[in-house]
Design an enzyme around this catalytic site. Sequence first.
Site, mmCIF file in Angstrom:
data_model
loop_
_atom_site.group_PDB
_atom_site.id
_atom_site.type_symbol
_atom_site.label_atom_id
_atom_site.label_comp_id
_atom_site.label_asym_id
_atom_site.label_seq_id
_atom_site.Cartn_x
_atom_site.Cartn_y
_atom_site.Cartn_z
ATOM 1 N N GLY A 37 0.856 -1.197 0.000
ATOM 2 C CA GLY A 37 0.000 0.000 0.000
ATOM 3 C C GLY A 37 0.880 1.230 0.000
ATOM 4 O O GLY A 37 1.964 1.241 -0.587
ATOM 5 N N ARG A 38 0.412 2.283 0.690
ATOM 6 C CA ARG A 38 1.186 3.549 0.717
ATOM 7 C C ARG A 38 2.593 3.311 1.267
ATOM 8 O O ARG A 38 3.588 3.696 0.640
ATOM 9 C CB ARG A 38 0.445 4.588 1.582
ATOM 10 C CG ARG A 38 -0.811 5.149 0.954
ATOM 11 C CD ARG A 38 -1.591 5.970 1.960
ATOM 12 N NE ARG A 38 -2.103 5.132 3.037
ATOM 13 C CZ ARG A 38 -3.391 4.936 3.297
ATOM 14 N NH1 ARG A 38 -4.312 5.560 2.588
ATOM 15 N NH2 ARG A 38 -3.771 4.147 4.292
ATOM 16 N N ILE A 39 2.675 2.691 2.458
ATOM 17 C CA ILE A 39 3.996 2.509 3.084
ATOM 18 C C ILE A 39 4.792 1.439 2.333
ATOM 19 O O ILE A 39 5.988 1.595 2.090
ATOM 20 C CB ILE A 39 3.847 2.152 4.582
ATOM 21 C CG1 ILE A 39 3.128 3.280 5.325
ATOM 22 C CG2 ILE A 39 5.215 1.899 5.217
ATOM 23 C CD1 ILE A 39 2.724 2.958 6.757
ATOM 24 N N ILE B 280 6.866 -4.347 10.291
ATOM 25 C CA ILE B 280 6.657 -2.924 10.614
ATOM 26 C C ILE B 280 5.146 -2.646 10.590
ATOM 27 O O ILE B 280 4.698 -1.536 10.807
ATOM 28 C CB ILE B 280 7.421 -2.017 9.592
ATOM 29 C CG1 ILE B 280 7.499 -0.549 10.025
ATOM 30 C CG2 ILE B 280 6.826 -2.127 8.202
ATOM 31 C CD1 ILE B 280 8.634 -0.210 10.904
ATOM 32 N N GLY B 281 4.345 -3.696 10.315
ATOM 33 C CA GLY B 281 2.887 -3.529 10.164
ATOM 34 C C GLY B 281 2.156 -3.607 11.490
ATOM 35 O O GLY B 281 1.939 -2.583 12.147
ATOM 36 N N ARG B 282 1.763 -4.809 11.906
ATOM 37 C CA ARG B 282 1.112 -5.011 13.198
ATOM 38 C C ARG B 282 1.568 -6.331 13.796
ATOM 39 O O ARG B 282 1.736 -7.334 13.072
ATOM 40 C CB ARG B 282 -0.423 -5.049 13.055
ATOM 41 C CG ARG B 282 -1.077 -3.694 13.062
ATOM 42 C CD ARG B 282 -0.927 -2.967 14.413
ATOM 43 N NE ARG B 282 -1.529 -1.640 14.420
ATOM 44 C CZ ARG B 282 -0.893 -0.500 14.125
ATOM 45 N NH1 ARG B 282 0.382 -0.502 13.788
ATOM 46 N NH2 ARG B 282 -1.515 0.653 14.191
ATOM 47 N N GLU C 224 1.757 -5.476 22.868
ATOM 48 C CA GLU C 224 2.573 -4.306 23.236
ATOM 49 C C GLU C 224 2.061 -3.665 24.526
ATOM 50 O O GLU C 224 0.842 -3.619 24.726
ATOM 51 C CB GLU C 224 2.532 -3.285 22.085
ATOM 52 C CG GLU C 224 3.165 -3.832 20.830
ATOM 53 C CD GLU C 224 3.078 -2.862 19.654
ATOM 54 O OE1 GLU C 224 2.653 -1.703 19.851
ATOM 55 O OE2 GLU C 224 3.450 -3.260 18.543
ATOM 56 N N HIS D 206 8.100 -0.063 18.754
ATOM 57 C CA HIS D 206 7.061 0.576 17.916
ATOM 58 C C HIS D 206 7.387 2.062 17.664
ATOM 59 O O HIS D 206 6.625 2.949 18.061
ATOM 60 C CB HIS D 206 5.679 0.418 18.573
ATOM 61 C CG HIS D 206 4.541 0.578 17.601
ATOM 62 N ND1 HIS D 206 3.360 -0.124 17.704
ATOM 63 C CD2 HIS D 206 4.391 1.362 16.500
ATOM 64 C CE1 HIS D 206 2.541 0.234 16.734
ATOM 65 N NE2 HIS D 206 3.152 1.145 15.982
ATOM 66 N N GLY E 41 8.136 3.255 14.454
ATOM 67 C CA GLY E 41 8.076 3.501 13.005
ATOM 68 C C GLY E 41 7.843 4.960 12.637
ATOM 69 O O GLY E 41 8.507 5.502 11.751
HETATM 70 P P1 NAP Z 1 -2.546 0.979 3.076
HETATM 71 O O1 NAP Z 1 -2.106 2.003 2.099
HETATM 72 O O2 NAP Z 1 -3.999 0.792 3.326
HETATM 73 O O3 NAP Z 1 -1.889 -0.413 2.644
HETATM 74 C C1 NAP Z 1 -2.261 -1.631 3.168
HETATM 75 C C2 NAP Z 1 -1.934 -2.705 2.145
HETATM 76 O O4 NAP Z 1 -2.176 -3.988 2.745
HETATM 77 C C3 NAP Z 1 -2.784 -2.618 0.894
HETATM 78 O O5 NAP Z 1 -1.947 -2.733 -0.210
HETATM 79 C C4 NAP Z 1 -3.727 -3.808 0.992
HETATM 80 O O6 NAP Z 1 -3.989 -4.323 -0.331
HETATM 81 C C5 NAP Z 1 -2.916 -4.790 1.822
HETATM 82 N N1 NAP Z 1 -3.770 -5.689 2.603
HETATM 83 C C6 NAP Z 1 -4.729 -5.360 3.498
HETATM 84 N N2 NAP Z 1 -5.316 -6.457 4.008
HETATM 85 C C7 NAP Z 1 -4.704 -7.512 3.402
HETATM 86 C C8 NAP Z 1 -4.875 -8.912 3.493
HETATM 87 N N3 NAP Z 1 -5.794 -9.466 4.298
HETATM 88 N N4 NAP Z 1 -4.082 -9.707 2.733
HETATM 89 C C9 NAP Z 1 -3.155 -9.156 1.909
HETATM 90 N N5 NAP Z 1 -2.943 -7.841 1.779
HETATM 91 C C10 NAP Z 1 -3.721 -7.021 2.516
HETATM 92 O O7 NAP Z 1 -1.909 1.272 4.511
HETATM 93 P P2 NAP Z 1 -0.506 1.953 4.862
HETATM 94 O O8 NAP Z 1 -0.684 3.400 5.030
HETATM 95 O O9 NAP Z 1 0.512 1.456 3.903
HETATM 96 O O10 NAP Z 1 -0.273 1.293 6.325
HETATM 97 C C11 NAP Z 1 -0.169 -0.086 6.456
HETATM 98 C C12 NAP Z 1 -0.092 -0.512 7.904
HETATM 99 O O11 NAP Z 1 1.185 -0.203 8.452
HETATM 100 C C13 NAP Z 1 -1.057 0.178 8.874
HETATM 101 O O12 NAP Z 1 -2.353 -0.363 8.806
HETATM 102 C C14 NAP Z 1 -0.402 -0.056 10.218
HETATM 103 O O13 NAP Z 1 -0.862 -1.271 10.789
HETATM 104 C C15 NAP Z 1 1.074 -0.186 9.871
HETATM 105 N N6 NAP Z 1 1.840 0.953 10.402
HETATM 106 C C16 NAP Z 1 2.808 0.719 11.340
HETATM 107 C C17 NAP Z 1 3.554 1.781 11.823
HETATM 108 C C18 NAP Z 1 4.632 1.565 12.842
HETATM 109 O O14 NAP Z 1 4.947 2.510 13.562
HETATM 110 N N7 NAP Z 1 5.221 0.387 12.930
HETATM 111 C C19 NAP Z 1 3.308 3.083 11.381
HETATM 112 C C20 NAP Z 1 2.343 3.271 10.419
HETATM 113 C C21 NAP Z 1 1.615 2.190 9.933
HETATM 114 P P3 NAP Z 1 -5.351 -5.112 -0.661
HETATM 115 O O15 NAP Z 1 -6.467 -4.335 -0.066
HETATM 116 O O16 NAP Z 1 -5.344 -5.192 -2.158
HETATM 117 O O17 NAP Z 1 -5.195 -6.466 -0.040
HETATM 118 C C1 8YV Z 2 1.693 4.957 15.685
HETATM 119 C C2 8YV Z 2 1.156 3.283 13.850
HETATM 120 O O1 8YV Z 2 2.838 4.798 16.459
HETATM 121 O O2 8YV Z 2 0.084 4.772 12.376
HETATM 122 C C3 8YV Z 2 0.135 3.621 12.830
HETATM 123 O O3 8YV Z 2 -0.621 2.727 12.448
HETATM 124 O O4 8YV Z 2 1.315 2.166 14.208
HETATM 125 C C4 8YV Z 2 2.047 4.327 14.402
HETATM 126 O O5 8YV Z 2 2.295 5.377 13.512
HETATM 127 C C5 8YV Z 2 0.580 4.503 16.492
HETATM 128 O O6 8YV Z 2 -0.600 4.337 15.823
HETATM 129 C C6 8YV Z 2 0.400 5.495 17.608
HETATM 130 O O7 8YV Z 2 -0.312 5.013 18.584
#
Ligand code: NAP
Ligand code: 8YV
Length: 320
Positions: free
Chosen positions: A154-156, A231-233, A262, A280, A282
Amino acid sequence: MAKPDLLMPGQMMGMIIDQLETAFNVHKLWEASDGEALLEQVSDTVVAIACGGHVTVDAALMSRMPKLGIVSNFGVGYDTVDAAWAGQHGVYVTNTPNVLTEEVADTAMALLLMTARELPAAERYLRAGKWPQRPYPLTKSTLRDRKLGIFGLGRIGKAIARRAEAFGLDISYYNRSKASDVAYAYHDTLEGLASAVDTLMVVVPGSESTQHAVSTDILKALGPNGILINIGRGSVVDENALIKALKDGTIHSAGLDVFEDEPNVPQGLLDIDRIVLLPHVGSASVHTRNAMGQLVVDNLLNWKKTGKPLTPVNETPLRS
Ligand code: NAP
Ligand code: 8YV
């Protein structure tokens, strides 16, 4: 005119609270000596919730608030909010997309490099005064010639892929649907992706459909040279299966920014010195957290003014 009531279940950044207090009567549940009494008192009049972190906003909480119109979540991931229930009951849920994408992609690449080259262990070695005795051992793994599989392009995921291209990595991905704007190789199953690569980058949201998707079988498919980065969940990876796979050599190493429970990290992971564990972080720079906080505020202020938020999630699309 009296300000409308807003519930804040858990502590949020000062810049969020200060701005919201200009427009809402903010009720800080985490500060209440008797949380249940506060909920009894304000539930009938609360129109908005601001939340984030590990605080859960479930159907039980939202259904107590007949006037609730919006839940503004700090974070792009909103697995702690029951957005499906909200969508069915006319309540907007908003998140903080885009403003954190590049920061999180930077962290993901740093985590991959740190893991492949054991950089945190090497730094610990230097600080422990061991360098004068002998150099840090050569690392078994390298980024050179790695095939990177992105689970969640997706975006990230795309921002990580752009960086990985510059590092010369071969890139492929798995999503439920093929992305139309990239030329990377697409796999229509996670197992297919894991079998084709030696480095798996998890960047999908936490959900029922991704719960423990990275299982023993996926780790076996990744193989003994395999590196898993999450880096997801935390919920996406079966942590017990991962600990076993790291200990018995099913995969080589792992770099984790997120965990199942967590802020608790299992001893089985802490015991393995060569893996990399981050708390966490990111998106955790002042720059990016301020941008996320501003979007939390702007969603609420825009909704209060126009009836529409800026970034509603898919389950709660804008209503005309
Ligand atoms: P996004 O743009 O919505 O991208 C999510 C991607 O995952 C999409 O390409 C989607 O494609 C795919 N996806 C969703 N459900 C799926 C499934 N069941 N099987 C396979 N692919 C699946 O979101 P984003 O902005 O990139 O953020 C993604 C995630 O990163 C967040 O939801 C969050 O959990 C995590 N995150 C973590 C941090 C951190 O600090 N570690 C910070 C920010 C975000 P399809 O719909 O085509 O399947
Ligand atoms: C944050 C994240 O640290 O955006 C997300 O999905 O995992 C992180 O950017 C978190 O959501 C803050 O509580």
